[in-house]
Design a protein around this motif. Structure first.
Motif, PDB file in Angstrom:
ATOM      1  N   ALA A 132      16.449  21.173  66.868  1.00 36.79           N
ATOM      2  CA  ALA A 132      14.921  21.366  67.200  1.00 36.79           C
ATOM      3  C   ALA A 132      15.452  22.234  66.121  1.00 36.79           C
ATOM      4  CB  ALA A 132      14.199  22.082  68.000  1.00 36.79           C
ATOM      5  N   LEU A 133      15.389  23.373  65.067  1.00 37.14           N
ATOM      6  CA  LEU A 133      15.203  25.090  64.119  1.00 37.14           C
ATOM      7  C   LEU A 133      14.132  25.625  64.428  1.00 37.14           C
ATOM      8  CD1 LEU A 133      15.347  22.843  60.579  1.00 37.14           C
ATOM      9  CD2 LEU A 133      16.727  24.160  61.700  1.00 37.14           C
ATOM     10  N   PRO A 134      14.785  26.984  64.330  1.00 38.47           N
ATOM     11  CA  PRO A 134      13.694  27.684  65.587  1.00 38.47           C
ATOM     12  C   PRO A 134      12.746  28.333  64.987  1.00 38.47           C
ATOM     13  CG  PRO A 134      16.009  28.616  64.881  1.00 38.47           C
ATOM     14  CD  PRO A 134      15.976  27.302  65.201  1.00 38.47           C
ATOM     15  N   PRO A 135      11.725  28.002  64.773  1.00 42.51           N
ATOM     16  CA  PRO A 135      10.167  28.143  64.189  1.00 42.51           C
ATOM     17  C   PRO A 135      10.325  30.205  63.059  1.00 42.51           C
ATOM     18  CG  PRO A 135       9.294  27.883  66.122  1.00 42.51           C
ATOM     19  CD  PRO A 135      11.129  27.869  66.098  1.00 42.51           C
ATOM     20  N   GLU A 136       9.966  30.290  61.967  1.00 45.94           N
ATOM     21  CA  GLU A 136      10.789  31.211  61.594  1.00 45.94           C
ATOM     22  C   GLU A 136       9.349  32.936  62.385  1.00 45.94           C
ATOM     23  OE1 GLU A 136      10.471  31.694  57.002  1.00 45.94           O
ATOM     24  OE2 GLU A 136       9.439  29.832  57.226  1.00 45.94           O
ATOM     25  N   GLY A 137      10.252  33.974  62.657  1.00 46.24           N
ATOM     26  CA  GLY A 137       9.518  34.945  63.267  1.00 46.24           C
ATOM     27  C   GLY A 137       9.600  34.448  64.553  1.00 46.24           C
ATOM     28  N   GLU A 138      10.692  33.750  65.191  1.00 45.46           N
ATOM     29  CA  GLU A 138       9.877  34.164  66.927  1.00 45.46           C
ATOM     30  C   GLU A 138      11.481  33.569  67.231  1.00 45.46           C
ATOM     31  OE1 GLU A 138       8.685  30.359  68.687  1.00 45.46           O
ATOM     32  OE2 GLU A 138       6.460  30.664  67.195  1.00 45.46           O
TER      33      GLU A 138
END
Length: 506
Positions: A132-138
């Motif tokens: 899974a790719l980490p959501p931007e900003g998190e």
């Protein structure tokens, strides 16, 4: 220069060496190497060229390898993995596509060195499952892709301190959206080079002469006898291949002596010995898969996986004076009891704008396909060239143009068979490139003849001829096939049996 034909012809016949021969030690792990295995690990800093610019990427390579081995002993790296750490900045091109997961296929070049001898091997098809790719900003952290898979064996021909060191790296990154659909574009290929000139070996292996006495397993700091004298490799051992008549070598020696007696001492010329096929012939099975380009249609059709039944060594000629071995083998394709490759469906743009979908079948016609392998035996690496020649016919059915079915009838095919020639190049020591035994990539071109028998109620032959067939006699349709290692009848319990299906390369 006078040639001593008798001395030259007494060189070993090397029946157990080379990919096209009887596939001996390359397919059987050695018990000695298994007993001394240890897990080796090294971290390599790379610079990878992403579309957004160069990125620093760290790759941790692991493998189970022996600390010592004998010359010519087959070493099979086990539990191979490459942990690729991608920083957050390297993921922006994927999050911009609204990607939720990322997977990869890695190809790692590995440099095998002993003394002054170096050869590169390709550890291909190391596959990393999706993460899974980490959501931007998190999360400012990146991701780690862990690629693993089977890799080629290696054997060192000289005694000394051998090293196995990772070199260049290629990553094919595939991204998918939240619902599992591929992004557009679905893949990105990234080429990586080591960030500096420092060689970081994955493993150091003490290689001792196979003719010498057995010695205890050394520690990495132990001195290696003869290490400074490792430049000149010893002659390859003359070992019989598994499954051969144990008396075959004696009979071959007798045959060689008889041939030498017939030579003119003043002008010996060449001294080829043709080995009776019943001494060396064996059978094998494997799969091959790939792609064939249709130049006019600006597209490629998937081929296979094609099941192949192989007869090895139907003709075997050893020329000790010329230091060459020439082997002829045969291949039959088989799919559901027929001599053909599996049907494949492809979509192209006819005339540059009209989408055309068709099911294509390549049928084998005439005699079996021929595999000619030429090996040079007077160099340490044993370079090998293989040429596969098959006679094929192309048949089309289930054709749709712009989504509308087009009735082409049951006999829409090329008006005659055509010749498909594929070539592969490799070496046996250490194994690299294409070898008949271990497989690899074969490439070539084919000329597609005009079509006949196409159409029900109307003649569609000109349509398919103008859209698919080659111009004149030019062989402009490129084909690339990836062959899996052979499952040989003389080694049914080997690691390549039952035969495996390879992942094709574009």
């Amino acid at each position: 220069m006078t040639v001593d034909a008798r001395a030259a012809a007494r060189r070993p016949l090397h029946l157990a060496l080379g990919g096209a021969l009887v596939v001996a030690t390359a397919l059987i792990p050695s018990a000695e190497s298994v007993a001394a295995d240890q897990t080796s690990e090294v971290t390599i800093p790379y610079t990878c060229q992403f579309p957004s610019g160069p990125e620093k990427v760290e790759v941790a390579v692991k493998a189970v390898l022996p600390v010592s081995a004998r010359t010519e002993e087959t070493i099979r790296p086990g539990d191979v993995s490459a942990e690729v750490s991608l920083a957050r900045s390297a993921l922006t091109q994927f999050t911009a596509l609204e990607a939720a997961t990322l997977s990869a296929v890695a190809e790692l070049t590995v440099r095998n060195t002993v003394g002054e001898h170096t050869a590169d091997a390709s550890w291909q098809q190391l596959e990393a499952p999706a993460v899974a790719l980490p959501p931007e900003g998190e999360d400012e952290d990146g991701v780690v892709l862990t690629a693993s898979g089977d890799v080629p064996t290696v054997a060192f021909g000289s005694p000394g301190r051998a090293t196995i060191a990772p070199a260049a790296l290629s990553l094919t990154l595939a991204s998918f959206t939240e619902d599992g659909a591929p992004t557009t574009p679905p893949e990105l290929t990234v080429v990586c080079e080591p960030a500096d000139d420092e060689e970081r070996p994955l493993a150091r292996i003490t290689v001792r002469d196979s003719a010498g006495p057995a010695t205890p397993t050394p520690t990495p700091d132990d001195p290696v006898p003869g290490e400074d004298d490792a430049a000149e490799p010893p002659a390859k051992p003359d070992r019989p291949a598994p499954g051969l008549d144990p008396d075959a070598h004696r009979r071959i020696d007798d045959l060689t002596e008889a041939r030498l007696e017939a030579l003119d001492d003043e002008d010996p010329g060449s001294c080829p010995i043709e080995i009776p096929p019943e001494w060396v012939m064996t059978t094998a099975e494997t799969y091959a898969a790939g792609y064939a380009n249709a130049v006019k249609l600006d597209g490629a059709a998937a081929l296979g996986p094609a099941f192949m039944k192989v007869v090895l060594n139907k003709r075997y000629i050893n020329d000790s004076c010329a230091s060459t071995v020439d082997v002829t083998s045969e291949v039959e394709f088989e799919y559901e009891g027929k001599r053909q490759l599996p049907p494949t469906k492809a979509t192209f743009l006819s005339y540059g704008f009209m989408p055309t979908t068709a099911t294509m079948v390549l049928e084998q016609v005439g005699p079996p396909a021929v595999v000619q392998t030429h090996t040079v035996t007077n160099t340490p690496t044993y370079p090998e060239e293989s040429t596969v020649t098959a006679q094929l016919s192309m048949r089309l059915y289930d054709v749709k143009v712009n989504g509308v079915p087009l009735d082409v009838g049951p006999n829409c095919r090329t008006e005659r068979s055509f010749e498909q020639v594929l070539k592969g190049y490799g070496q046996s020591y250490p194994p690299a490139g294409y070898l008949v035994a271990t497989g690899g990539n074969l490439t070539g071109y084919a000329h597609i003849p005009p079509f006949k028998g196409c159409g029900v109620g109307e003649n569609l032959d000109p349509l398919f001829t103008s859209a698919i067939s080659s111009v004149g006699k030019k062989a402009d349709n490129y084909t690339k096939m990836t062959q899996a290692p052979l499952c040989v009848a003389t080694n049914p319990d080997g690691p390549d049996c039952p035969p495996k299906v390879p992942k094709p390369e574009r």
